[in-house]
Design an enzyme around this catalytic site. Structure first.
Site, short mmCIF file in Angstrom:
data_model
loop_
_atom_site.label_atom_id
_atom_site.label_comp_id
_atom_site.label_asym_id
_atom_site.label_seq_id
_atom_site.Cartn_x
_atom_site.Cartn_y
_atom_site.Cartn_z
CB SER A 148 17.78 47.89 14.43
OG SER A 148 18.18 47.90 15.77
CE LYS A 166 13.61 44.92 16.64
NZ LYS A 166 13.31 44.49 15.27
C1 HXC Z 1 4.01 38.67 28.55
C2 HXC Z 1 3.91 37.23 26.75
C3 HXC Z 1 3.06 38.15 26.04
C4 HXC Z 1 2.71 39.37 26.70
C5 HXC Z 1 3.39 36.39 24.79
N1 HXC Z 1 4.08 36.18 25.93
N2 HXC Z 1 2.77 37.59 24.82
N3 HXC Z 1 4.38 37.49 27.98
N4 HXC Z 1 3.21 39.58 27.93
N5 HXC Z 1 1.92 40.27 26.13
C6 HXC Z 1 4.83 34.99 26.28
C7 HXC Z 1 3.92 33.79 26.38
O1 HXC Z 1 3.27 33.73 27.62
C8 HXC Z 1 4.89 32.63 26.18
O2 HXC Z 1 5.63 32.35 27.34
C9 HXC Z 1 5.89 33.21 25.18
O3 HXC Z 1 5.75 34.65 25.25
C10 HXC Z 1 5.59 32.76 23.76
O4 HXC Z 1 4.25 33.09 23.46
P1 HXC Z 1 3.49 32.47 22.20
O5 HXC Z 1 2.23 33.22 22.03
O6 HXC Z 1 3.44 30.99 22.33
O7 HXC Z 1 4.55 32.79 21.04
P2 HXC Z 1 4.35 32.90 19.52
O8 HXC Z 1 3.04 32.35 19.07
O9 HXC Z 1 5.57 32.39 18.90
O10 HXC Z 1 4.25 34.49 19.29
C11 HXC Z 1 5.34 35.31 19.38
C12 HXC Z 1 4.98 36.65 20.05
C13 HXC Z 1 3.71 37.24 19.42
C14 HXC Z 1 6.17 37.58 19.91
C15 HXC Z 1 4.72 36.37 21.52
O11 HXC Z 1 3.35 38.44 20.10
C16 HXC Z 1 3.86 37.48 17.96
O12 HXC Z 1 3.75 36.55 17.18
N6 HXC Z 1 4.10 38.73 17.54
C17 HXC Z 1 4.31 39.01 16.09
C18 HXC Z 1 3.70 40.29 15.73
C19 HXC Z 1 4.32 41.44 16.46
O13 HXC Z 1 4.68 41.35 17.63
N7 HXC Z 1 4.44 42.57 15.78
C20 HXC Z 1 4.99 43.74 16.37
C21 HXC Z 1 6.38 43.83 16.01
S1 HXC Z 1 6.86 45.46 16.36
P3 HXC Z 1 5.21 31.13 28.34
O14 HXC Z 1 6.23 31.22 29.44
O15 HXC Z 1 3.83 31.42 28.82
O16 HXC Z 1 5.33 29.89 27.52
C22 HXC Z 1 8.44 45.43 16.73
C23 HXC Z 1 9.04 46.78 16.77
C24 HXC Z 1 9.88 46.97 17.98
O17 HXC Z 1 9.04 44.43 16.91
C25 HXC Z 1 10.26 48.41 18.16
C26 HXC Z 1 9.15 49.39 18.01
C27 HXC Z 1 9.56 50.84 18.11
#
Ligand code: HXC
Length: 275
Positions: A148, A166
């Site tokens: 979480s 979360k």
């Molecule tokens: C605003 C954003 C964005 C950003 C993506 N989007 N990044 N909006 N700011 N920085 C929007 C896009 O414009 C799109 O909307 C939608 O999100 C989906 O984006 P995609 O890139 O097509 O999605 P996808 O390829 O499925 O990727 C999912 C993701 C990506 C979450 C957006 O960042 C990812 O894959 N992350 C995985 C790795 C990660 O995040 N690790 C960190 C986890 S840490 P539109 O409207 O344009 O279609 C964590 C801990 C939390 O979770 C707590 C910490 C203390």
């Protein structure tokens, strides 16, 4: 790895641990702690290269490893991944739901699809994994650990999507603790604080903010992936046999509301009062 200094290296011998999102970061750290204690380890993630590198690290610790490319948003892909790990490593004893996505964004510019993508990866993905693993966990009287975040109970600006996801995970975990306890399946969450060297930290904090961030943590240091791995090992071990429905916060005290106030000036005010 501290875990092998304090716990028997065969604690999880013959047990199978599946970690979603296990290709990197906190989740890989969790997988490595189980591997060091004798577990067979399965991981899934979206990126084949990350999975291959992680599998090599886990094998180097002596674990039998199964690494499957699967997106937790796709229930069918998880069903296949879990069937394969059961065939190669035996039925699952521990499921760690770690796959997550995050980015900082003000709520007024976050698109509905951006909100949905984090809900889908974190919350729906955790449900998919729980649901798809249930028969295996029922058979082994296994346990689920959800990764979480502090945003689940302490609101953070620019994290409306993550807070909702979360908080949903933690409540789902408690519902499942009630429903599946009768089958001997325990469910718990871990709330990590800021963990050094992770993708999450890169996304949420720049170098410039690190000193301030560390000063706001009562234990005055960032967490490590091993801090979270050790908590997961404890929750999956017989030591935690009567713990279910619990949110375990592993953050050096960071999310205690009083900690932020203390570090933002209340310390001087309070010291002046007590003399
Ligand atoms: C605003 C954003 C964005 C950003 C993506 N989007 N990044 N909006 N700011 N920085 C929007 C896009 O414009 C799109 O909307 C939608 O999100 C989906 O984006 P995609 O890139 O097509 O999605 P996808 O390829 O499925 O990727 C999912 C993701 C990506 C979450 C957006 O960042 C990812 O894959 N992350 C995985 C790795 C990660 O995040 N690790 C960190 C986890 S840490 P539109 O409207 O344009 O279609 C964590 C801990 C939390 O979770 C707590 C910490 C203390």
């Amino acid at each position: 790895m501290l875990v092998t200094r304090y716990l028997a290296k065969d604690l999880f011998n013959g047990k199978t641990v599946f970690v979603t999102g296990g290709g990197s970061g906190i989740n890989l750290g969790v997988a490595k702690n189980f591997a060091a204690l004798g577990a067979n380890v399965a991981i899934c993630g979206r990126t084949r290269e990350k999975l291959n590198a992680a599998a090599a690290e886990l094998s180097a610790l002596g674990a039998k490893v199964c690494a499957v490319a699967a997106d937790v948003r796709e229930f069918g892909a998880l069903e296949k991944a879990f069937a394969r790990s059961a065939a190669e490593l035996g039925p699952m004893d521990v499921l760690v739901c770690g796959a997550a996505g995050n980015f900082l964004v003000p709520a007024e510019t976050l698109s509905p699809n951006g909100f949905k993508s984090v809900i889908d990866i974190d919350l729906l993905g955790s449900f998919n994994a729980s649901r798809a693993s249930f028969e295996q966990l029922r058979a082994t009287k296994g346990t689920i650990i959800y990764i979480s975040a502090g945003m689940a109970y302490m609101p953070h600006a620019f994290q409306v999507h993550v807070g909702a996801a979360k908080a949903g995970i933690d409540m789902m975990m408690k519902n499942l603790a009630i429903e599946w306890g009768r089958h001997g399946v325990r469910t718990n969450s871990i709330v990590p604080g800021p963990i050094e060297g992770t993708e999450g930290m890169k996304r949420l904090s720049g170098e410039a903010q690190l000193a301030k961030l560390i000063n706001g943590i009562p234990l005055k240091r960032m967490g490590t992936v091993d801090d979270i791995g050790q908590a997961a090992v404890f929750l999956a071990s017989p030591l935690a046999a009567y713990i279910s429905g619990c949110v375990m916060v592993v953050d050096g005290g960071q999310n205690l509301a009083g900690s932020a106030l203390f570090n933002m000036g209340a310390e001087q005010m309070l010291r002046a009062q007590v003399g």
